[in-house]
Every structure is written in C-alpha cells, then in structure tokens.
Design a protein around this motif. Structure first.
Motif, PDB file in Angstrom:
ATOM      1  N   ALA A   1       0.812  -1.230   0.000  1.00 35.68           N
ATOM      2  CA  ALA A   1       0.000   0.000   0.000  1.00 35.68           C
ATOM      3  C   ALA A   1       0.840   1.272   0.000  1.00 35.68           C
ATOM      4  CB  ALA A   1      -0.942  -0.006   1.195  1.00 35.68           C
ATOM      5  N   GLU A   2       2.135   1.141   0.269  1.00 35.75           N
ATOM      6  CA  GLU A   2       3.039   2.296   0.315  1.00 35.75           C
ATOM      7  C   GLU A   2       2.506   3.397   1.214  1.00 35.75           C
ATOM      8  OE1 GLU A   2       4.041   3.352  -3.683  1.00 35.75           O
ATOM      9  OE2 GLU A   2       5.094   1.449  -4.008  1.00 35.75           O
ATOM     10  N   LEU A   3       2.081   3.019   2.392  1.00 37.59           N
ATOM     11  CA  LEU A   3       1.615   3.997   3.384  1.00 37.59           C
ATOM     12  C   LEU A   3       2.659   4.085   4.481  1.00 37.59           C
ATOM     13  CD1 LEU A   3      -2.113   3.313   4.320  1.00 37.59           C
ATOM     14  CD2 LEU A   3      -1.205   5.068   2.803  1.00 37.59           C
ATOM     15  N   ASP A   4       2.782   5.264   5.055  1.00 39.38           N
ATOM     16  CA  ASP A   4       3.639   5.380   6.224  1.00 39.38           C
ATOM     17  C   ASP A   4       2.788   5.006   7.440  1.00 39.38           C
ATOM     18  OD1 ASP A   4       5.289   5.939   8.266  1.00 39.38           O
ATOM     19  OD2 ASP A   4       5.533   8.073   7.822  1.00 39.38           O
ATOM     20  N   TRP A   5       2.847   3.733   7.827  1.00 38.00           N
ATOM     21  CA  TRP A   5       1.967   3.234   8.898  1.00 38.00           C
ATOM     22  C   TRP A   5       2.266   3.902  10.232  1.00 38.00           C
ATOM     23  CZ3 TRP A   5      -2.341   0.699   7.772  1.00 38.00           C
ATOM     24  CH2 TRP A   5      -2.435   0.099   6.509  1.00 38.00           C
ATOM     25  N   ARG A   6       3.474   4.497  10.380  1.00 32.37           N
ATOM     26  CA  ARG A   6       3.788   5.179  11.650  1.00 32.37           C
ATOM     27  C   ARG A   6       2.921   6.415  11.849  1.00 32.37           C
ATOM     28  NH1 ARG A   6       9.842   6.202  10.223  1.00 32.37           N
ATOM     29  NH2 ARG A   6       8.631   6.792   8.399  1.00 32.37           N
ATOM     30  N   SER A   7       2.308   6.899  10.760  1.00 32.00           N
ATOM     31  CA  SER A   7       1.432   8.070  10.864  1.00 32.00           C
ATOM     32  C   SER A   7      -0.043   7.677  10.855  1.00 32.00           C
ATOM     33  CB  SER A   7       1.713   9.039   9.710  1.00 32.00           C
ATOM     34  OG  SER A   7       3.058   9.422   9.751  1.00 32.00           O
ATOM     35  N   VAL A   8      -0.278   6.396  11.011  1.00 28.34           N
ATOM     36  CA  VAL A   8      -1.656   5.898  11.076  1.00 28.34           C
ATOM     37  C   VAL A   8      -1.986   5.657  12.549  1.00 28.34           C
ATOM     38  CG1 VAL A   8      -3.181   3.971  10.461  1.00 28.34           C
ATOM     39  CG2 VAL A   8      -1.551   4.873   8.777  1.00 28.34           C
ATOM     40  N   HIS A   9      -2.988   6.373  13.049  1.00 28.55           N
ATOM     41  CA  HIS A   9      -3.370   6.259  14.470  1.00 28.55           C
ATOM     42  C   HIS A   9      -4.673   5.483  14.576  1.00 28.55           C
ATOM     43  CE1 HIS A   9      -0.476   9.161  16.327  1.00 28.55           C
ATOM     44  NE2 HIS A   9      -0.301   9.383  15.031  1.00 28.55           N
ATOM     45  N   VAL A  10      -4.596   4.347  15.250  1.00 29.72           N
ATOM     46  CA  VAL A  10      -5.753   3.446  15.332  1.00 29.72           C
ATOM     47  C   VAL A  10      -6.397   3.535  16.710  1.00 29.72           C
ATOM     48  CG1 VAL A  10      -6.513   1.033  15.185  1.00 29.72           C
ATOM     49  CG2 VAL A  10      -4.698   1.871  13.663  1.00 29.72           C
ATOM     50  N   PHE A  11      -7.694   3.805  16.698  1.00 30.01           N
ATOM     51  CA  PHE A  11      -8.520   3.827  17.915  1.00 30.01           C
ATOM     52  C   PHE A  11      -9.622   2.781  17.746  1.00 30.01           C
ATOM     53  CE2 PHE A  11      -7.142   7.920  19.813  1.00 30.01           C
ATOM     54  CZ  PHE A  11      -6.406   8.431  18.762  1.00 30.01           C
ATOM     55  N   TRP A  12     -10.471   2.665  18.750  1.00 35.39           N
ATOM     56  CA  TRP A  12     -11.612   1.729  18.653  1.00 35.39           C
ATOM     57  C   TRP A  12     -12.899   2.496  18.922  1.00 35.39           C
ATOM     58  CZ3 TRP A  12      -6.803   0.129  19.103  1.00 35.39           C
ATOM     59  CH2 TRP A  12      -6.445  -1.011  18.421  1.00 35.39           C
TER      60      TRP A  12
ATOM     61  N   LEU B   1       0.775  -5.702   9.976  1.00 36.09           N
ATOM     62  CA  LEU B   1       1.193  -4.500   9.247  1.00 36.09           C
ATOM     63  C   LEU B   1       2.716  -4.462   9.133  1.00 36.09           C
ATOM     64  CD1 LEU B   1      -1.131  -1.783  10.847  1.00 36.09           C
ATOM     65  CD2 LEU B   1      -1.393  -2.954   8.645  1.00 36.09           C
ATOM     66  N   PRO B   2       3.221  -3.857   8.057  1.00 40.64           N
ATOM     67  CA  PRO B   2       4.679  -3.750   7.934  1.00 40.64           C
ATOM     68  C   PRO B   2       5.261  -3.011   9.145  1.00 40.64           C
ATOM     69  CG  PRO B   2       3.555  -3.016   5.919  1.00 40.64           C
ATOM     70  CD  PRO B   2       2.499  -3.261   6.933  1.00 40.64           C
ATOM     71  N   ALA B   3       6.374  -3.491   9.677  1.00 38.27           N
ATOM     72  CA  ALA B   3       7.014  -2.864  10.850  1.00 38.27           C
ATOM     73  C   ALA B   3       7.410  -1.435  10.501  1.00 38.27           C
ATOM     74  CB  ALA B   3       8.233  -3.665  11.263  1.00 38.27           C
ATOM     75  N   PRO B   4       7.355  -0.480  11.418  1.00 44.53           N
ATOM     76  CA  PRO B   4       7.016  -0.645  12.831  1.00 44.53           C
ATOM     77  C   PRO B   4       5.516  -0.579  13.104  1.00 44.53           C
ATOM     78  CG  PRO B   4       7.766   1.589  12.437  1.00 44.53           C
ATOM     79  CD  PRO B   4       7.800   0.896  11.109  1.00 44.53           C
ATOM     80  N   GLY B   5       4.676  -0.597  12.106  1.00 46.58           N
ATOM     81  CA  GLY B   5       3.235  -0.670  12.334  1.00 46.58           C
ATOM     82  C   GLY B   5       2.613   0.668  12.688  1.00 46.58           C
ATOM     83  N   ALA B   6       1.332   0.597  13.035  1.00 50.47           N
ATOM     84  CA  ALA B   6       0.568   1.812  13.318  1.00 50.47           C
ATOM     85  C   ALA B   6       0.695   2.183  14.792  1.00 50.47           C
ATOM     86  CB  ALA B   6      -0.899   1.564  12.958  1.00 50.47           C
ATOM     87  N   VAL B   7       0.256   3.413  15.108  1.00 46.28           N
ATOM     88  CA  VAL B   7       0.236   3.862  16.506  1.00 46.28           C
ATOM     89  C   VAL B   7      -1.116   3.452  17.088  1.00 46.28           C
ATOM     90  CG1 VAL B   7       0.451   5.850  18.045  1.00 46.28           C
ATOM     91  CG2 VAL B   7       1.624   5.847  15.814  1.00 46.28           C
ATOM     92  N   LEU B   8      -1.080   2.676  18.167  1.00 44.66           N
ATOM     93  CA  LEU B   8      -2.323   2.114  18.701  1.00 44.66           C
ATOM     94  C   LEU B   8      -2.785   2.869  19.943  1.00 44.66           C
ATOM     95  CD1 LEU B   8      -1.459  -1.678  18.336  1.00 44.66           C
ATOM     96  CD2 LEU B   8      -2.360  -0.079  16.624  1.00 44.66           C
ATOM     97  N   HIS B   9      -4.064   3.179  19.969  1.00 44.05           N
ATOM     98  CA  HIS B   9      -4.671   3.887  21.106  1.00 44.05           C
ATOM     99  C   HIS B   9      -5.813   3.016  21.612  1.00 44.05           C
ATOM    100  CE1 HIS B   9      -2.686   7.742  19.899  1.00 44.05           C
ATOM    101  NE2 HIS B   9      -2.813   7.218  18.689  1.00 44.05           N
TER     102      HIS B   9
END
Ligand code: 6PG
Length: 246
Positions: A62-73, A99-107
C-alpha cells in the motif's frame, strides 16, 4: 445541510469487505497527503474480520507510512487485551500484527480496568491525540450494526443525549451482559467519513428499518448515519434483501 450518503450492495460479504479495505486505504492516503496523519476508529464484532484480513493482505503493497496511522476503537468490551472478546485482540490478530514494521500507533481502550476508569483514560487519550479540537474529528470511523440497531456500544435503550458532553463513556449492556466503553454520538457523527459494513441475512430486518425510509431515529445506528458528513453503507445481498426485493 447533510453530506454525501451512499448505499452500495455487493454480491458477497467478502466483496463488501474488500471495498471497505479499499476505502480505508484511500481515506488513509488522502489524510496523510493533506494532514500528515490518518486517524481511524475500528469497530468490534465479527463483521470486520474479512475487512481486516483484506487490509492485512494489501498493507505490504500500500506504500503507506503506517507510523502516521493512528488506530482507535469505536468501542471496547471491559476485558483484558488478550481476551477472546476484546475488540483490540480481534484487530491485532487479523490486522495490526500483520502490518509492515514498525506498524501503526495504537490507542486502545484499557478494557482490563474498571469501566469508569477505562473510559476516563480513553477520554484523556483522545484529548492528547486531538489537542486542538473540542471534539475529536476522526478521518474514518468503521462501524457495524447490531440486529437491534445498536452501533459501537450505543444501544437503543440508552439516552444518548445524556452522554453528549463526553467523548467516551462506560456503559453496561444487558444483552449480552457486559460492561463496555464506547465513543459517544457527537464523536461518531463528527468523523469526516463514516463507513457501516453490514453483512448477513440476520441484519436484513434492521437494515430495512434504518434505510427503508421511515427514518427510525430511535436506533443509534440511524442517528449516527444522520451525520452531516460522508456516510457509506457497504452491504452484502443478504443484508440488503429489502432493497433488492422491496
Ligand atoms: C462490538 C461492536 C458492535 C458491533 C455490532 C455488530 O464491539 O460488538 O463494535 O457495535 O459492530 O454488534 O456485531 P457483529 O459484527 O458481530 O454482527
């Protein structure tokens, strides 16, 4: 003024989920390009599992910067994070751990705490993540619908307006008996994009009531769907039975 509303019907639950995964990725790209981060709140329940799997399969390309993806519930059951009923556990198993390392930021919601404390901490987490906003504005919330019309953990028997000054609250649900923490109506309706993924014949009745034109605002899912922002319904044929055979 109301925003864009779409109802799309897919031939199978997998096809509806695949579209959900595509929309997730396009919302992420747009948010990262325009705001430098993507904030998403995931649903629990079983319906999103195929979407999570599809997203996990596409993530490496997906060529996304997963480190800038913030996941909530959108909600969490008050159980430890490794409990089979934990929404965090479900998303970790099918998506986040892949997810590709280092993955998303989880909240995550600290479901292992007392429900009131878990809600208070989740509200603080939201305040830290959205410091300048009176109400958190997620780029995307992914929701399901229960056959009784609940969404997240906002149930029909609850007075939702009582929670309107809050971002997240602890609730006790009779059926099934459980304590949960949920985002509130103002937070859900403020999201830039709201996606309901609803599949299976067991949901046809409630979909008929919510989308059937009678404006059943008694159902929390209908109140969220009345948001002025962009709302998409992704249904499979079974859930959309009344639309195809009214
Ligand atoms: C949860 C939810 C909830 C869910 C519906 C549908 O934690 O259970 O977030 O609102 O989306 O109950 O659940 P299913 O997908 O299992 O039918």
């Amino acid at each position: 003024m109301t925003g864009r509303k779409e109802v799309d019907i897919y031939k199978s639950a997998e096809a509806a989920a695949a579209r959900g995964a595509e929309l997730f990725l396009s919302a992420a790209r747009e948010a990262l390009d325009t705001r430098g981060r993507f904030t998403v709140a995931l649903s629990g329940g079983t319906t999103p599992i195929p979407l999570f799997r599809c997203l996990a399969a596409r993530a490496p390309f997906a060529e996304l910067d997963w480190r800038s993806v913030h996941v909530f519930w959108v909600d969490e059951r008050c159980v430890p994070p490794d409990h089979p009923e934990s929404n965090f556990c479900l998303a970790r198993e099918h998506l986040l751990s892949k997810l590709p390392a280092p993955g998303a930021v989880l909240h995550r919601v600290a479901g292992e705490l007392h429900p009131d404390e878990a809600a208070r901490r989740y509200e603080s987490e939201l305040t830290s993540a959205f410091p300048d906003a009176e109400i958190p504005i997620f780029d995307l919330v992914l929701l399901g619908v229960g056959s009784d019309g609940h969404t997240a953990s906002l149930f029909p028997e609850m007075d939702l307006d009582r929670f309107s000054g809050r971002r997240a609250v602890a609730v006790y649900v009779e059926k099934p008996r459980s304590s949960r923490v949920t985002l509130t109506l103002p937070v859900l309706t403020s999201a830039r994009r709201i996606i309901f993924l609803v599949t299976g014949a067991g949901k046809a009745g409630i979909i008929a009531k919510i989308l059937g034109g009678s404006g059943e605002m008694h159902y929390p899912a209908a109140r969220v769907a009345a948001s002025e922002n962009h709302v998409s319904w992704l249904l499979d044929r079974d859930a959309a039975n009344w639309i195809e055979n009214p």
